[in-house]
Design a protein around this motif. Structure first.
Motif, short mmCIF file in Angstrom:
data_model
loop_
_atom_site.label_atom_id
_atom_site.label_comp_id
_atom_site.label_asym_id
_atom_site.label_seq_id
_atom_site.Cartn_x
_atom_site.Cartn_y
_atom_site.Cartn_z
N TYR A 58 0.86 -1.20 0.00
CA TYR A 58 0.00 0.00 0.00
C TYR A 58 0.89 1.23 0.00
N LYS A 59 0.69 2.09 -1.02
CA LYS A 59 1.49 3.30 -1.17
C LYS A 59 0.64 4.53 -0.89
N PHE A 60 1.12 5.36 0.04
CA PHE A 60 0.43 6.60 0.39
C PHE A 60 0.80 7.71 -0.60
N ASP A 61 0.00 8.77 -0.60
CA ASP A 61 0.25 9.88 -1.52
C ASP A 61 1.62 10.52 -1.29
N SER A 62 2.14 10.41 -0.07
CA SER A 62 3.44 10.99 0.26
C SER A 62 4.61 10.24 -0.38
N GLY A 63 4.35 9.02 -0.87
CA GLY A 63 5.41 8.16 -1.39
C GLY A 63 5.81 7.05 -0.45
N LEU A 64 5.43 7.17 0.83
CA LEU A 64 5.70 6.11 1.80
C LEU A 64 4.84 4.89 1.45
N PHE A 65 5.42 3.70 1.58
CA PHE A 65 4.63 2.50 1.35
C PHE A 65 4.99 1.42 2.36
N VAL A 66 4.03 0.54 2.60
CA VAL A 66 4.23 -0.64 3.44
C VAL A 66 3.98 -1.87 2.57
N ASN A 67 4.70 -2.94 2.84
CA ASN A 67 4.51 -4.12 2.00
C ASN A 67 4.77 -5.40 2.78
N GLY A 68 4.16 -6.47 2.30
CA GLY A 68 4.40 -7.81 2.81
C GLY A 68 4.56 -8.75 1.63
N ARG A 69 5.43 -9.74 1.78
CA ARG A 69 5.74 -10.60 0.63
C ARG A 69 6.22 -11.96 1.14
N TYR A 70 5.88 -12.99 0.35
CA TYR A 70 6.40 -14.32 0.63
C TYR A 70 7.13 -14.83 -0.60
N ASN A 71 8.34 -15.33 -0.39
CA ASN A 71 9.16 -15.85 -1.48
C ASN A 71 9.20 -17.37 -1.38
N PHE A 72 8.66 -18.02 -2.41
CA PHE A 72 8.64 -19.48 -2.47
C PHE A 72 9.83 -19.97 -3.29
N GLY A 73 10.69 -20.76 -2.69
CA GLY A 73 11.84 -21.30 -3.41
C GLY A 73 11.41 -22.25 -4.52
N VAL A 74 12.09 -22.16 -5.66
CA VAL A 74 11.80 -23.01 -6.81
C VAL A 74 12.90 -24.06 -7.00
N THR A 75 14.14 -23.65 -6.81
CA THR A 75 15.27 -24.56 -7.04
C THR A 75 15.86 -25.03 -5.71
N ASP A 76 16.39 -26.26 -5.70
CA ASP A 76 17.07 -26.79 -4.51
C ASP A 76 18.35 -26.00 -4.25
N ILE A 77 18.66 -25.80 -2.98
CA ILE A 77 19.81 -24.96 -2.63
C ILE A 77 21.12 -25.74 -2.58
N PHE A 78 21.07 -27.08 -2.47
CA PHE A 78 22.30 -27.85 -2.32
C PHE A 78 22.86 -28.31 -3.65
N ASP A 79 24.19 -28.27 -3.76
CA ASP A 79 24.88 -28.73 -4.97
C ASP A 79 24.79 -30.25 -5.11
N ASP A 80 24.91 -30.69 -6.36
CA ASP A 80 25.07 -32.12 -6.60
C ASP A 80 26.48 -32.55 -6.17
N ASN A 81 26.66 -33.86 -6.04
CA ASN A 81 27.96 -34.42 -5.64
C ASN A 81 28.42 -33.90 -4.28
N THR A 82 27.46 -33.75 -3.36
CA THR A 82 27.76 -33.40 -1.97
C THR A 82 26.98 -34.37 -1.08
N PRO A 83 27.28 -34.41 0.23
CA PRO A 83 26.51 -35.29 1.13
C PRO A 83 25.01 -34.98 1.14
N PHE A 84 24.62 -33.78 0.72
CA PHE A 84 23.21 -33.40 0.71
C PHE A 84 22.56 -33.58 -0.65
N GLN A 85 23.25 -34.24 -1.57
CA GLN A 85 22.71 -34.45 -2.91
C GLN A 85 21.37 -35.18 -2.84
N GLY A 86 20.40 -34.69 -3.63
CA GLY A 86 19.10 -35.34 -3.69
C GLY A 86 18.14 -34.92 -2.61
N ILE A 87 18.59 -34.12 -1.65
CA ILE A 87 17.71 -33.64 -0.59
C ILE A 87 16.90 -32.45 -1.10
#
Length: 212
Positions: A168-197
């Motif tokens: 929500y943006k006010f006329d003054s330019g101030l705004f408030v916001n809320g957001r959720y970021n959903f991960g799409v890709t796995d964070i762990f590299d292949d060929n590590t102990p966490f592979q496939g997790i």
């Protein structure tokens, strides 16, 4: 540092191009900051707790039509997760309290739709560049906190997610916001102990900003 410079350069270059294609009086630039509550999804980590950190950065709003805008951003985002002391079934096989810090430069490219004056919803892809990784023990153990360099890391340098939020943006330019970021890709590299997790970044953000 190179990732920060590259991300900022790409952001500025894109804004210069967009500004040239649009009425410069309509394009708005701004700053933003707020709180993060982050964790990772997956069934192999036990009962993880959220890490609390912050985000801060810059953004622009480029009108497409009366109700639609394109909103690119670049911001620092403190992410990661906490391992609770009483969690006996965590992936690290430890009884310590651990804060796993995964800090990123995030570059979301959002489509913004105004429902009524001031109130908007936003959605789009987000591209994350890891800039810091550290294990913090609470209380600190004999070995101290462990900063993880890129050669020893099991976590990928790049991740993608989908951002969904409202503002929500006010006329003054101030705004408030809320957001959720959903991960799409796995964070762990292949060929590590966490592979496939299955492990993806998930972040809830709330904050304030100002459009000039």
């Amino acid at each position: 540092m190179k990732k920060i410079i590259l991300s900022t350069a790409v952001f500025i270059s894109g804004l210069v191009f967009l500004n040239a294609q649009s009425d410069s009086k309509e394009v708005q630039f701004g700053v933003k900051g707020g709180l993060n509550s982050s964790t990772i999804s997956g069934d192999d980590f036990g009962d993880l707790e959220s890490r609390t950190s912050f985000n801060v950065g810059v953004l622009a709003e480029v009108p497409i039509s009366e109700r639609l805008s394109f909103q690119p951003e670049v911001f620092y985002s403190g992410q990661g997760f906490d391992v609770a002391e009483n969690d006996q079934d965590n992936i690290f096989d430890t009884n310590d309290n651990i804060e796993y810090q995964l800090d990123y430069i995030q570059v979301p490219l959002l489509l913004k739709a105004y429902l009524v004056k001031g109130l908007s919803v936003e959605v789009g892809p987000q591209f994350g560049f890891k800039i810091h990784e550290e294990l913090d023990f609470q209380p600190t153990n004999d070995g101290g906190d462990i900063e993880i360099n890129s050669e020893d890391s099991y976590v990928k340098d790049f991740s993608t997610s989908v951002a969904l939020g409202a503002s929500y943006k006010f006329d003054s330019g101030l705004f408030v916001n809320g957001r959720y970021n959903f991960g799409v890709t796995d964070i762990f590299d292949d060929n590590t102990p966490f592979q496939g997790i299955d492990a993806k970044n998930n972040v809830l953000q709330v904050g304030l900003g100002f459009m000039f």
